[in-house]
Design a protein around this motif. Structure first.
Motif, PDB file in Angstrom:
ATOM      1  N   ARG A 260      -8.589   8.416  -8.260  1.00 54.38           N
ATOM      2  CA  ARG A 260      -7.980   7.933  -6.984  1.00 54.38           C
ATOM      3  C   ARG A 260      -7.703   8.833  -5.993  1.00 54.38           C
ATOM      4  O   ARG A 260      -6.694   8.672  -5.067  1.00 54.38           O
ATOM      5  CB  ARG A 260      -6.798   7.113  -7.540  1.00 54.38           C
ATOM      6  CG  ARG A 260      -7.056   5.885  -8.060  1.00 54.38           C
ATOM      7  CD  ARG A 260      -5.924   4.884  -8.465  1.00 54.38           C
ATOM      8  NE  ARG A 260      -5.305   4.177  -7.218  1.00 54.38           N
ATOM      9  CZ  ARG A 260      -4.682   3.389  -7.129  1.00 54.38           C
ATOM     10  NH1 ARG A 260      -4.344   2.717  -8.343  1.00 54.38           N
ATOM     11  NH2 ARG A 260      -4.438   2.960  -5.790  1.00 54.38           N
TER      12      ARG A 260
ATOM     13  N   GLU B  21      -1.194   4.376  -1.298  1.00 52.00           N
ATOM     14  CA  GLU B  21      -2.578   4.430  -0.749  1.00 52.00           C
ATOM     15  C   GLU B  21      -2.451   4.545   0.668  1.00 52.00           C
ATOM     16  O   GLU B  21      -3.323   5.002   1.657  1.00 52.00           O
ATOM     17  CB  GLU B  21      -2.907   3.098  -0.978  1.00 52.00           C
ATOM     18  CG  GLU B  21      -3.356   2.863  -2.263  1.00 52.00           C
ATOM     19  CD  GLU B  21      -4.246   1.384  -2.548  1.00 52.00           C
ATOM     20  OE1 GLU B  21      -4.661   0.625  -1.625  1.00 52.00           O
ATOM     21  OE2 GLU B  21      -4.434   0.984  -3.768  1.00 52.00           O
TER      22      GLU B  21
ATOM     23  N   LYS C 199       0.687  -1.197  -0.023  1.00 54.55           N
ATOM     24  CA  LYS C 199       0.046   0.017  -0.115  1.00 54.55           C
ATOM     25  C   LYS C 199       0.932   1.137  -0.034  1.00 54.55           C
ATOM     26  O   LYS C 199       0.562   2.234  -0.631  1.00 54.55           O
ATOM     27  CB  LYS C 199      -0.919  -0.160   1.252  1.00 54.55           C
ATOM     28  CG  LYS C 199      -2.001  -1.177   1.195  1.00 54.55           C
ATOM     29  CD  LYS C 199      -3.061  -0.657   2.191  1.00 54.55           C
ATOM     30  CE  LYS C 199      -4.164  -1.893   2.023  1.00 54.55           C
ATOM     31  NZ  LYS C 199      -5.135  -1.618   0.889  1.00 54.55           N
TER      32      LYS C 199
ATOM     33  N   THR D 226      -8.889   7.835  -2.627  1.00 50.87           N
ATOM     34  CA  THR D 226      -8.628   6.431  -2.286  1.00 50.87           C
ATOM     35  C   THR D 226      -7.966   6.132  -1.273  1.00 50.87           C
ATOM     36  O   THR D 226      -6.746   6.761  -0.849  1.00 50.87           O
ATOM     37  CB  THR D 226      -7.874   5.726  -3.353  1.00 50.87           C
ATOM     38  OG1 THR D 226      -8.722   5.633  -4.637  1.00 50.87           O
ATOM     39  CG2 THR D 226      -7.822   4.235  -2.968  1.00 50.87           C
ATOM     40  N   ALA D 227      -8.596   5.421   0.066  1.00 51.72           N
ATOM     41  CA  ALA D 227      -8.063   5.026   1.318  1.00 51.72           C
ATOM     42  C   ALA D 227      -7.685   6.425   2.064  1.00 51.72           C
ATOM     43  O   ALA D 227      -7.376   6.258   3.240  1.00 51.72           O
ATOM     44  CB  ALA D 227      -6.593   4.363   0.958  1.00 51.72           C
TER      45      ALA D 227
ATOM     46  N   ASN E  99     -12.732   2.592  -1.654  1.00 52.55           N
ATOM     47  CA  ASN E  99     -11.990   2.562  -2.678  1.00 52.55           C
ATOM     48  C   ASN E  99     -12.724   3.325  -4.081  1.00 52.55           C
ATOM     49  O   ASN E  99     -13.913   3.324  -3.901  1.00 52.55           O
ATOM     50  CB  ASN E  99     -11.553   1.064  -3.080  1.00 52.55           C
ATOM     51  CG  ASN E  99     -10.925   0.192  -2.105  1.00 52.55           C
ATOM     52  OD1 ASN E  99     -10.112   0.979  -1.434  1.00 52.55           O
ATOM     53  ND2 ASN E  99     -11.224  -0.807  -1.774  1.00 52.55           N
ATOM     54  N   ALA E 100     -12.228   3.385  -5.069  1.00 54.16           N
ATOM     55  CA  ALA E 100     -12.465   4.046  -6.197  1.00 54.16           C
ATOM     56  C   ALA E 100     -13.333   2.924  -6.996  1.00 54.16           C
ATOM     57  O   ALA E 100     -12.763   1.899  -7.051  1.00 54.16           O
ATOM     58  CB  ALA E 100     -11.507   4.764  -6.882  1.00 54.16           C
TER      59      ALA E 100
ATOM     60  N   ALA F  34     -18.322  10.263  -7.033  1.00 55.32           N
ATOM     61  CA  ALA F  34     -16.947  10.979  -6.874  1.00 55.32           C
ATOM     62  C   ALA F  34     -16.854  12.418  -7.000  1.00 55.32           C
ATOM     63  O   ALA F  34     -16.600  13.013  -6.288  1.00 55.32           O
ATOM     64  CB  ALA F  34     -15.934  10.082  -7.754  1.00 55.32           C
TER      65      ALA F  34
ATOM     66  N   ARG G  30     -18.302   8.156 -11.942  1.00 57.64           N
ATOM     67  CA  ARG G  30     -17.378   7.529 -10.871  1.00 57.64           C
ATOM     68  C   ARG G  30     -17.656   7.557  -9.555  1.00 57.64           C
ATOM     69  O   ARG G  30     -18.723   8.258  -9.391  1.00 57.64           O
ATOM     70  CB  ARG G  30     -16.026   8.216 -11.135  1.00 57.64           C
ATOM     71  CG  ARG G  30     -15.205   8.188 -12.325  1.00 57.64           C
ATOM     72  CD  ARG G  30     -13.712   9.135 -12.202  1.00 57.64           C
ATOM     73  NE  ARG G  30     -13.839  10.316 -11.951  1.00 57.64           N
ATOM     74  CZ  ARG G  30     -13.743  10.932 -10.927  1.00 57.64           C
ATOM     75  NH1 ARG G  30     -13.207  10.314 -10.045  1.00 57.64           N
ATOM     76  NH2 ARG G  30     -13.827  12.446 -11.022  1.00 57.64           N
TER      77      ARG G  30
ATOM     78  N   ARG H 222      -2.827  14.517  -2.879  1.00 53.33           N
ATOM     79  CA  ARG H 222      -3.031  13.518  -1.749  1.00 53.33           C
ATOM     80  C   ARG H 222      -2.123  13.905  -0.809  1.00 53.33           C
ATOM     81  O   ARG H 222      -2.511  13.571   0.376  1.00 53.33           O
ATOM     82  CB  ARG H 222      -2.808  12.156  -2.400  1.00 53.33           C
ATOM     83  CG  ARG H 222      -3.575  11.688  -3.577  1.00 53.33           C
ATOM     84  CD  ARG H 222      -3.254  10.279  -3.893  1.00 53.33           C
ATOM     85  NE  ARG H 222      -3.267   9.338  -2.945  1.00 53.33           N
ATOM     86  CZ  ARG H 222      -4.105   8.455  -2.230  1.00 53.33           C
ATOM     87  NH1 ARG H 222      -5.452   8.481  -2.733  1.00 53.33           N
ATOM     88  NH2 ARG H 222      -3.703   7.639  -1.469  1.00 53.33           N
TER      89      ARG H 222
ATOM     90  N   TYR I 113     -17.218   6.422  -5.275  1.00 53.88           N
ATOM     91  CA  TYR I 113     -16.174   5.626  -3.994  1.00 53.88           C
ATOM     92  C   TYR I 113     -16.958   4.858  -3.122  1.00 53.88           C
ATOM     93  O   TYR I 113     -18.101   5.153  -2.914  1.00 53.88           O
ATOM     94  CB  TYR I 113     -15.556   6.703  -3.003  1.00 53.88           C
ATOM     95  CG  TYR I 113     -14.471   7.548  -3.779  1.00 53.88           C
ATOM     96  CD1 TYR I 113     -12.996   7.224  -3.827  1.00 53.88           C
ATOM     97  CD2 TYR I 113     -14.779   8.933  -4.205  1.00 53.88           C
ATOM     98  CE1 TYR I 113     -12.251   7.750  -4.548  1.00 53.88           C
ATOM     99  CE2 TYR I 113     -13.734   9.581  -4.951  1.00 53.88           C
ATOM    100  CZ  TYR I 113     -12.419   9.057  -4.949  1.00 53.88           C
ATOM    101  OH  TYR I 113     -11.608   9.957  -5.645  1.00 53.88           O
TER     102      TYR I 113
END
Length: 487
Positions: A278, A186, A181, A281-282, A294-295, A319, A305, A429, A307
């Motif tokens: 993403r 992630e 990960k 994501t996470a 998750n996506a 999303a 899209r 991110r 999640y």
């Protein structure tokens, strides 16, 4: 006839390799004084004061001060061995200059009454250091033989493995999961520490060492150990561990080192091409169960899209509006950053200071390590010192990371949503992880439109400061008269 009064000095250190403890030394000295028919004076002692640390010895210093203040022409001091009295030539010189005269329980003396006695005193001191260096040479050769033989040298088993290299299954599986990960972007090291702590996985324990919760710093340091792929480092050279079952491949280990280096320097080795699907994501968690979401995307390019939580029938959310709401709120917080930063000490100056502290601490530790090996200290003692050093470095690394994040935040000061969306996803991110320790998403409700109310933010310390400043500005805008001068 006046009875000679003799004082006692005893010392033992954490890095003891032989000899008696303090209590046993004192008993030996008391018997020596009794057999001589002397009067017992004060007892001075220093317990767990390392010969290598250079730390002040309170008992030794008090003994010298009392000797200098004494009306006696000579202060007699009894000790177990001369090596307990002195750690370097300066200690012996200070002892003699304070008017002290020493007697070891083995019959040797430390005084300068005559040229011969002064010569013998200095020779005993030199011989003690010769013995220490001689043992150190043998120990260094022994340590090198152990490393070349491929035997694990640590006093505590590594997390995920036993000392023979076999796996502790639950821990090893957690390491593999985290490595995958982290490489995928992630999980951060902070997220890894959270997961391991929640699962009750602690650092390996031997006696009083270990058995602690993980931090982002200790996780990061753990993933720098080459033993993860079957090697150990000794004085800058890698030696293969025999009959060792690696947890990671060399490729996985190298990929994590690239991540670590990029965090330190801000340099990315390749352009990020992952799609915005993403972005979260996470980073977001399901309100129903707390699992990372998750996506997901049904159909081809251009399809909706979303999640979703991995658990069946838990939270699923579209999303685009979620990403936009979180991004816009984050930009509102970032707009406060310049003002918050101006209220603090200069980030750049503080960063340089902390990096200097880390460099100085590392240099001191390396010097200590060389001296410790030369002194022939046990591997368990060295490992204990290295464990404490790693804890101190981890704290500095965490502050450095926070300061670097603070500088990263400044990149987005004044950004609008368009500029934010055009920025590399990894940078965004990282920025979100700088602001939030967690983001929980609740259900929107069937047939209802998306609302930012479903988002629950948990802030990092920096995020909290920015949020407070943002809320203050919002209140000022709603009630401007409360802050205006009276007319």
């Amino acid at each position: 006839m006046t009875t000679t009064k003799a004082h006692i000095y005893a010392r033992i250190s954490r890095d003891r390799t032989d000899g008696l403890n303090v209590a046993e030394q004192i008993v030996a000295c008391e018997n020596f004084i009794k057999n001589r028919g002397w009067e017992l004076g004060e007892t001075y002692s220093d317990n767990s004061i390392s010969a290598m640390s250079g730390a002040v010895r309170p008992g030794f210093e008090k003994m010298l001060k009392d000797a200098e203040d004494s009306s006696d022409t000579v202060t007699f001091v009894v000790y177990w061995k001369q090596s307990r009295l002195e750690r370097d030539p300066d200690d012996l010189d200070r002892f003699l200059l304070a008017g002290c005269e020493g007697y070891a329980t083995d019959g040797t003396q430390a005084n300068v009454k005559t040229a011969s006695s002064e010569l013998m005193t200095k020779m005993m001191s030199l011989y003690g250091r010769f013995e220490q260096r001689n043992k150190a040479d043998f120990q260094k050769q022994a340590n090198l033989r152990i490393a070349k033989a491929g035997t694990y040298r640590g006093s505590i088993r590594p997390f995920g493995q036993r000392k023979d290299g076999s796996w502790v299954e639950e821990e090893a599986e957690a390491v593999i999961e985290a490595a995958e990960k982290i490489i995928a972007g992630e999980w951060s090291f902070f997220r890894t520490s959270e997961v391991w702590n929640l699962r009750g996985l602690k650092t390996p324990q031997t006696g009083k060492q270990g058995g602690k919760q993980w931090t982002s710093g200790t996780v990061r340091n753990y993933f720098t150990r080459p033993r993860l792929y079957g090697y150990q480092d000794y004085k800058g050279t890698l030696y293969e561990l025999k009959d060792w079952k690696p947890i990671l491949t060399k490729e996985q280990f190298d990929a994590i080192q690239v991540k670590i280096d990029s965090k330190r320097t801000g340099f990315r080795t390749s352009n990020v091409t992952r799609h915005d699907v993403r972005l979260l994501t996470a980073l977001i968690q399901c309100a129903d169960c707390g699992r990372g979401m998750n996506a997901a995307q049904r159909g081809g390019p251009g399809s909706t899209r979303s999640y979703r939580c991995p658990s069946t029938k838990h939270v699923t959310i579209i999303a685009e509006p979620l990403e936009e709401a979180i991004s816009e709120f984050s930009l509102h917080l970032l707009a406060q950053h310049a003002e918050v930063r101006n209220q603090q000490e200069s980030t750049t100056r503080r960063l340089a200071t902390v990096q200097g502290e880390k460099l100085s601490l590392t240099k001191e530790h390396e010097e200590w390590l060389d001296e410790a090996i030369e002194a022939g200290l046990k591997p368990s003692i060295i490992a204990n010192k290295e464990s404490k050093f790693e804890e101190e470095i981890s704290k500095l690394d965490e502050e450095i990371l926070t300061l670097q994040q603070d500088k990263t935040v400044s990149i987005f000061e004044g950004f609008k949503l368009e500029g934010w969306n055009a920025s590399p996803i990894e940078l965004r991110r990282d920025l979100l992880q700088t602001l939030y320790s967690g983001i929980t998403i609740s259900r929107v409700g069937q047939g209802k439109r998306f609302s930012p109310d479903v988002i629950d933010y948990k802030f990092t310390p920096l995020g909290e400061r920015l949020r407070d400043e943002y809320l203050k500005h919002e209140m000022d805008a709603l009630h401007p008269w409360e802050n205006s001068d009276a007319i």
